[in-house]
Scaffold this motif. Structure first.
Motif, short mmCIF file in Angstrom:
data_model
loop_
_atom_site.label_atom_id
_atom_site.label_comp_id
_atom_site.label_asym_id
_atom_site.label_seq_id
_atom_site.Cartn_x
_atom_site.Cartn_y
_atom_site.Cartn_z
N ASP A 181 -66.89 37.56 -26.12
CA ASP A 181 -66.71 38.34 -24.89
C ASP A 181 -67.77 39.44 -24.76
O ASP A 181 -68.20 39.76 -23.65
CB ASP A 181 -65.30 38.92 -24.83
CG ASP A 181 -64.94 39.71 -26.08
OD1 ASP A 181 -65.76 39.74 -27.03
OD2 ASP A 181 -63.85 40.30 -26.11
N ALA A 226 -68.24 50.36 -15.91
CA ALA A 226 -67.06 49.62 -16.36
C ALA A 226 -67.42 48.57 -17.39
O ALA A 226 -66.72 48.39 -18.39
CB ALA A 226 -66.41 48.96 -15.14
N LEU A 285 -68.26 50.27 -20.67
CA LEU A 285 -67.02 50.72 -21.31
C LEU A 285 -66.28 49.56 -21.96
O LEU A 285 -65.74 49.67 -23.07
CB LEU A 285 -66.12 51.41 -20.31
CG LEU A 285 -66.51 52.83 -19.87
CD1 LEU A 285 -65.62 53.32 -18.73
CD2 LEU A 285 -66.41 53.78 -21.04
N LEU A 286 -66.29 48.43 -21.28
CA LEU A 286 -65.67 47.25 -21.88
C LEU A 286 -66.44 46.78 -23.12
O LEU A 286 -65.83 46.30 -24.08
CB LEU A 286 -65.63 46.10 -20.85
CG LEU A 286 -64.50 46.10 -19.85
CD1 LEU A 286 -64.69 44.97 -18.85
CD2 LEU A 286 -63.17 45.95 -20.56
N LYS A 321 -65.75 49.14 -26.14
CA LYS A 321 -64.35 49.27 -26.55
C LYS A 321 -64.13 48.50 -27.85
O LYS A 321 -64.41 47.31 -27.90
CB LYS A 321 -63.45 48.74 -25.43
CG LYS A 321 -62.00 48.64 -25.78
CD LYS A 321 -61.38 49.98 -26.00
CE LYS A 321 -59.90 49.83 -26.26
NZ LYS A 321 -59.58 49.10 -27.48
N LYS A 346 -59.21 44.25 -24.78
CA LYS A 346 -60.03 44.55 -23.60
C LYS A 346 -59.34 44.13 -22.31
O LYS A 346 -59.61 44.71 -21.24
CB LYS A 346 -61.38 43.85 -23.71
CG LYS A 346 -62.26 44.47 -24.79
CD LYS A 346 -63.63 43.82 -24.84
CE LYS A 346 -64.48 44.48 -25.90
NZ LYS A 346 -65.83 43.90 -25.99
N LYS A 393 -57.57 46.92 -20.91
CA LYS A 393 -58.39 48.02 -20.38
C LYS A 393 -59.00 47.70 -19.02
O LYS A 393 -59.47 48.61 -18.33
CB LYS A 393 -59.52 48.33 -21.38
CG LYS A 393 -59.03 48.90 -22.68
CD LYS A 393 -58.49 50.29 -22.48
CE LYS A 393 -58.01 50.89 -23.80
NZ LYS A 393 -57.41 52.23 -23.60
N ILE A 394 -59.01 46.44 -18.67
CA ILE A 394 -59.66 46.05 -17.42
C ILE A 394 -59.05 46.77 -16.22
O ILE A 394 -59.76 47.36 -15.39
CB ILE A 394 -59.59 44.52 -17.24
CG1 ILE A 394 -60.61 43.83 -18.11
CG2 ILE A 394 -59.79 44.13 -15.79
CD1 ILE A 394 -62.01 43.85 -17.56
N TYR A 408 -59.90 50.45 -16.09
CA TYR A 408 -61.27 50.74 -15.65
C TYR A 408 -61.42 50.51 -14.16
O TYR A 408 -62.16 51.24 -13.47
CB TYR A 408 -62.27 49.87 -16.42
CG TYR A 408 -62.36 50.21 -17.89
CD1 TYR A 408 -62.04 51.49 -18.34
CD2 TYR A 408 -62.75 49.27 -18.82
CE1 TYR A 408 -62.12 51.81 -19.69
CE2 TYR A 408 -62.84 49.58 -20.17
CZ TYR A 408 -62.52 50.86 -20.60
OH TYR A 408 -62.60 51.17 -21.92
#
Lengths: 56, 212
Positions: A25, A49, A52-53, A56, B184, B187-188, B191
Motif C-alpha cells: 500500500d 492526505a 499522511l497516509l 502513518k 490506514k 485513517k482515510i 483525513y
C-alpha cells in the motif's frame, strides 16, 4: 498462474526491493503521488492526505 | 368581536362626531380608525376605561409611535382637553394571529359612551396590539443586521460543503481505501474530513477581515 508469484511479496504484504522492505500500500501511495506530480495536479490537500497516509 | 361590531362602533363614533360631543383629538383617532376599517386591521383592543389611541393601519401606527415616543416617557399623557394616565403593557394580551381582533369585553359600546361623557376624567389605559408585535419583529430583523452578501456567501459555502463529498479528492482516497492496511483504512475518513475542513478555511478567507 498467479501474477503475484513474480513479485517478491511475503505473507505480511511486504516487498523486498534492493534490500528494503516496502508495504504494497505504501508503494501504491508513492505511485499515486508520482502520478499526480507528473500530471501537475495542484491539490495541496490531496498531497497532504496521501503523505499522511504514507507516513502513518 | 367581529367586523360588524366594529362597524357599529364606528357608526356610533361617527354620530357622536356629528353631534360635536367629542373633542378634536378623539375625532382624529376615530377618523383614523374609519379610514383603516376598509383595510384588514391588526389590532387587538384591551382598554378598560378609556378610549385608547390604538391604531390599525400604517397611518394609525405612525400616530401610535408618535404617541408612544412623545408621551410615554413620563408615563403620563396630557392633551388640551384630556388627561391620560396610561400604563403601557407591551407584552400582554395578544389575541392571536387573526386580524381585527377587538376584545368586546374591554372595548364595547358602553365604554365608548361612558368615556366620551367622562372625557375630562383621567383613567388608566392598558392596551396591546398586534401592531406592537409587528413593530417588535421588524426591530428584531433590523437588529440582526444581516447583509445579503453575507447570506449569499454562507449559502455558497453550505452548497460547497454538501458537494464536497462528491469531489475528486474524496473519490480517489475512497477508491484507494480497499488496498490499504487496516490501520490506514481507519485513517482515510479522518483525513478526508480534515482536508474538507482545510478547504472550508480557504472559503472563509473570502470574507476578508483585517490582514496583518
Amino acid at each position: 498462474m498467479n501474477f503475484l508469484n513474480f513479485l517478491p511479496i511475503d505473507q505480511e504484504g511486504k516487498i523486498n526491493l534492493f534490500g528494503f522492505s516496502f508495504y504494497t500500500d505504501d508503494l501504491l501511495i508513492l505511485a499515486i503521488l508520482f502520478f499526480l506530480y507528473s500530471q501537475k495536479i495542484n491539490d495541496q490537500f490531496l498531497y497532504i492526505a496521501l503523505i499522511l497516509l504514507l507516513i502513518k | 368581536m367581529n367586523d360588524n361590531d366594529f362597524n357599529e362602533m364606528i357608526k356610533k363614533a361617527q354620530s357622536m362626531i356629528q353631534n360635536n360631543q367629542i373633542p378634536d383629538d378623539i375625532k382624529a383617532l376615530v377618523n383614523n380608525l374609519q379610514n383603516s376599517n376598509s383595510n384588514t386591521s391588526n389590532v387587538s383592543y384591551n382598554s378598560s376605561n378609556n378610549v385608547t389611541p390604538n391604531c390599525s393601519s400604517n397611518v394609525s401606527n405612525n400616530a401610535y409611535n408618535t404617541y408612544r415616543n412623545n408621551n410615554y416617557k413620563n408615563g403620563t399623557y396630557t392633551s388640551n382637553s384630556y388627561n391620560y394616565s396610561s400604563n403601557y403593557n407591551p407584552s400582554s394580551n395578544h389575541t392571536g394571529s387573526s386580524n381585527s381582533n377587538y376584545n368586546s369585553r374591554d372595548f364595547n359600546k358602553t365604554n365608548i359612551n361612558s368615556n366620551i361623557q367622562d372625557k375630562n376624567n383621567s383613567s388608566n389605559n392598558t392596551y396591546s396590539s398586534t401592531s406592537n408585535e409587528q413593530n417588535n419583529s421588524n426591530n428584531n430583523l433590523n437588529s440582526l443586521n444581516i447583509d445579503m452578501e453575507t447570506l449569499m456567501k454562507i449559502q455558497n459555502i453550505m452548497s460547497k460543503m454538501k458537494n464536497s463529498s462528491d469531489d475528486d479528492m474524496s473519490k480517489l482516497l475512497l477508491s484507494l481505501k480497499p488496498y490499504l492496511r487496516n490501520g490506514k483504512k481507519e485513517k482515510i475518513d479522518e483525513y478526508i474530513q480534515l482536508i474538507k475542513m482545510g478547504k472550508m478555511t480557504q472559503l472563509f478567507d473570502l470574507f476578508g477581515g483585517e490582514k496583518k
